[in-house]
Design a protein around this motif. Sequence first.
Motif, PDB file in Angstrom:
ATOM      1  N   PHE A 162      27.059   6.456 -34.478  1.00 50.89           N
ATOM      2  CA  PHE A 162      25.749   6.905 -34.954  1.00 50.89           C
ATOM      3  C   PHE A 162      24.763   6.869 -33.791  1.00 50.89           C
ATOM      4  CE2 PHE A 162      26.390   5.407 -39.643  1.00 50.89           C
ATOM      5  CZ  PHE A 162      27.369   6.368 -39.790  1.00 50.89           C
ATOM      6  N   TYR A 163      23.890   7.875 -33.770  1.00 52.04           N
ATOM      7  CA  TYR A 163      22.794   7.913 -32.801  1.00 52.04           C
ATOM      8  C   TYR A 163      21.482   7.827 -33.575  1.00 52.04           C
ATOM      9  CZ  TYR A 163      26.190   9.214 -29.240  1.00 52.04           C
ATOM     10  OH  TYR A 163      27.256   9.213 -28.372  1.00 52.04           O
ATOM     11  N   LEU A 164      20.698   6.816 -33.252  1.00 47.80           N
ATOM     12  CA  LEU A 164      19.469   6.526 -33.992  1.00 47.80           C
ATOM     13  C   LEU A 164      18.243   6.670 -33.091  1.00 47.80           C
ATOM     14  CD1 LEU A 164      21.805   5.079 -35.629  1.00 47.80           C
ATOM     15  CD2 LEU A 164      20.053   3.488 -36.427  1.00 47.80           C
ATOM     16  N   SER A 165      17.135   7.019 -33.736  1.00 46.13           N
ATOM     17  CA  SER A 165      15.869   7.155 -33.022  1.00 46.13           C
ATOM     18  C   SER A 165      15.367   5.796 -32.568  1.00 46.13           C
ATOM     19  CB  SER A 165      14.826   7.826 -33.917  1.00 46.13           C
ATOM     20  OG  SER A 165      13.528   7.686 -33.367  1.00 46.13           O
ATOM     21  N   SER A 174      29.895  -1.884 -31.073  1.00 50.32           N
ATOM     22  CA  SER A 174      28.994  -1.910 -29.922  1.00 50.32           C
ATOM     23  C   SER A 174      27.670  -1.252 -30.289  1.00 50.32           C
ATOM     24  CB  SER A 174      29.618  -1.187 -28.721  1.00 50.32           C
ATOM     25  OG  SER A 174      29.797   0.184 -28.999  1.00 50.32           O
ATOM     26  N   VAL A 175      26.607  -1.725 -29.618  1.00 49.22           N
ATOM     27  CA  VAL A 175      25.267  -1.156 -29.749  1.00 49.22           C
ATOM     28  C   VAL A 175      24.691  -1.011 -28.351  1.00 49.22           C
ATOM     29  CG1 VAL A 175      22.958  -1.413 -30.695  1.00 49.22           C
ATOM     30  CG2 VAL A 175      24.915  -2.271 -31.983  1.00 49.22           C
ATOM     31  N   GLU A 176      24.157   0.162 -28.067  1.00 50.60           N
ATOM     32  CA  GLU A 176      23.628   0.400 -26.719  1.00 50.60           C
ATOM     33  C   GLU A 176      22.465   1.374 -26.791  1.00 50.60           C
ATOM     34  OE1 GLU A 176      25.245   1.805 -22.293  1.00 50.60           O
ATOM     35  OE2 GLU A 176      26.606   1.703 -24.025  1.00 50.60           O
ATOM     36  N   LEU A 177      21.444   1.101 -25.987  1.00 54.29           N
ATOM     37  CA  LEU A 177      20.303   1.997 -25.872  1.00 54.29           C
ATOM     38  C   LEU A 177      20.547   2.914 -24.682  1.00 54.29           C
ATOM     39  CD1 LEU A 177      17.494   2.854 -26.879  1.00 54.29           C
ATOM     40  CD2 LEU A 177      16.518   1.171 -25.288  1.00 54.29           C
ATOM     41  N   PHE A 178      20.780   4.205 -24.972  1.00 55.94           N
ATOM     42  CA  PHE A 178      21.106   5.174 -23.934  1.00 55.94           C
ATOM     43  C   PHE A 178      19.841   5.796 -23.364  1.00 55.94           C
ATOM     44  CE2 PHE A 178      25.399   4.853 -25.165  1.00 55.94           C
ATOM     45  CZ  PHE A 178      26.177   5.550 -24.238  1.00 55.94           C
ATOM     46  N   THR A 179      19.782   5.872 -22.037  1.00 57.60           N
ATOM     47  CA  THR A 179      18.701   6.614 -21.381  1.00 57.60           C
ATOM     48  C   THR A 179      19.202   7.959 -20.863  1.00 57.60           C
ATOM     49  OG1 THR A 179      19.174   5.429 -19.315  1.00 57.60           O
ATOM     50  CG2 THR A 179      17.423   4.559 -20.721  1.00 57.60           C
ATOM     51  N   ASP A 180      20.528   8.097 -20.720  1.00 56.40           N
ATOM     52  CA  ASP A 180      21.155   9.369 -20.353  1.00 56.40           C
ATOM     53  C   ASP A 180      21.947   9.858 -21.555  1.00 56.40           C
ATOM     54  OD1 ASP A 180      20.192   9.321 -17.724  1.00 56.40           O
ATOM     55  OD2 ASP A 180      21.862   8.061 -17.066  1.00 56.40           O
ATOM     56  N   VAL A 181      21.582  11.017 -22.066  1.00 56.71           N
ATOM     57  CA  VAL A 181      22.217  11.539 -23.273  1.00 56.71           C
ATOM     58  C   VAL A 181      23.629  12.014 -22.953  1.00 56.71           C
ATOM     59  CG1 VAL A 181      22.114  13.315 -25.047  1.00 56.71           C
ATOM     60  CG2 VAL A 181      20.022  12.201 -24.290  1.00 56.71           C
ATOM     61  N   GLY A 202      21.326  18.270 -25.983  1.00 59.11           N
ATOM     62  CA  GLY A 202      20.163  18.863 -26.628  1.00 59.11           C
ATOM     63  C   GLY A 202      19.191  17.825 -27.155  1.00 59.11           C
ATOM     64  N   ARG A 203      19.653  16.575 -27.289  1.00 60.93           N
ATOM     65  CA  ARG A 203      18.771  15.500 -27.760  1.00 60.93           C
ATOM     66  C   ARG A 203      17.958  14.944 -26.593  1.00 60.93           C
ATOM     67  NH1 ARG A 203      18.058  15.272 -33.294  1.00 60.93           N
ATOM     68  NH2 ARG A 203      20.051  15.662 -34.328  1.00 60.93           N
ATOM     69  N   THR A 204      16.801  14.377 -26.930  1.00 61.58           N
ATOM     70  CA  THR A 204      15.932  13.804 -25.911  1.00 61.58           C
ATOM     71  C   THR A 204      16.136  12.300 -25.852  1.00 61.58           C
ATOM     72  OG1 THR A 204      14.289  15.536 -26.312  1.00 61.58           O
ATOM     73  CG2 THR A 204      13.555  13.575 -25.145  1.00 61.58           C
ATOM     74  N   PRO A 205      16.432  11.740 -24.680  1.00 63.78           N
ATOM     75  CA  PRO A 205      16.588  10.291 -24.574  1.00 63.78           C
ATOM     76  C   PRO A 205      15.238   9.597 -24.594  1.00 63.78           C
ATOM     77  CG  PRO A 205      16.807  11.322 -22.405  1.00 63.78           C
ATOM     78  CD  PRO A 205      16.654  12.440 -23.406  1.00 63.78           C
ATOM     79  N   PRO A 206      15.250   8.266 -24.859  1.00 60.08           N
ATOM     80  CA  PRO A 206      16.407   7.396 -25.100  1.00 60.08           C
ATOM     81  C   PRO A 206      16.873   7.460 -26.550  1.00 60.08           C
ATOM     82  CG  PRO A 206      14.402   6.104 -25.107  1.00 60.08           C
ATOM     83  CD  PRO A 206      13.983   7.502 -24.761  1.00 60.08           C
TER      84      PRO A 206
END
Length: 234
Positions: free
Chosen positions: A159-162, A128-135, A141-145
Motif C-alpha cells: 500500500f502507498y499512503l499519503s 515493512s514500513v518506509e517513507l519514500f522520497t523517490d517514487v 506519476g505520483r508525487t513524493p514523498p
Amino acid sequence: MRTHVIARKTHKWIGLFVGLQVVVWSLSGLYMTIVHIDTIHGDHLIREASSPGVHANALRDPLALAAREKASSIRLAWVDERPIYVTEGPSGERAFGATSATRLDPPNEQAIRALASSYYTGSESIASVELFTDVPGEIRGRTPPLWRVEFDHWNSPTFYLSPVTGELLSRRHELWRVFDFVWMLHIMDYDERENVNNSLLRVFTWGAVLMALSGIWLLFHAFPKRKKKGRSTL
C-alpha cells in the motif's frame, strides 16, 4: 526465380523478424486474459470503506477555509472514520479537521501502520514500513514523498499512503507487477509502459500483417496444380 520460392523466402525472413514478438504477444495476452482485471487492480485487498456520516451543519465552511489558507482547491475526505478537508496551495497539500478547521499533524509511522491495517482485508502482519522520497516505477506519476507499507504475504500486498492525510493512494502486489511487465512486452514500450501507439509497435504490427499475407501467398503454392487432360481422339 519462381514465385513460390520468392513467397517462401519472404515468409521465412519476415517470420524470423517478427516471429519472436508474435510469441510474446500471445503469451502476454494469455496472462492478461487468465488473471481477472479486478485481481490485477487489487480490489480484493481493500476493505470496503465505511463512514458514519456527518451532518452538514457540523462541517466548517470549506470556502472560508480555502480563502484563509489561500488554497487553489479544497476537498472533503474520510480518514479513520472522520471527515477532513484537504487543501492544495502554495505549500502543497494540508489536512484540516472538517468540523473544527484546525490543521492536522501529518501521520507518523504508528498511525500509518494502523491506517494500512484498517484498509487491508487480510490478516497478515506488516512486513515493512518506509517513507519514500523517490517514487518507484510501479507507481510512476505520483508525487513524493509517500509511505510504503508491505504485508507479509506470498503476493506481497503493498500500500502507498499519503504522508499528509494517511489516505490510501495506490496498491500493488506481485500479480500486478507481473502484469505490468508483460504489458510492457505486449505494447513494446520499454520506458514509460504507457504508449500503445509507439513506432516500434507499429513496425512489428505491420510486420505481422506482412507475415500473414506472405503466408497466404505461400498457401497458393502449397497445392499442386492439376494438369489439364488432353482430348482423346477416336
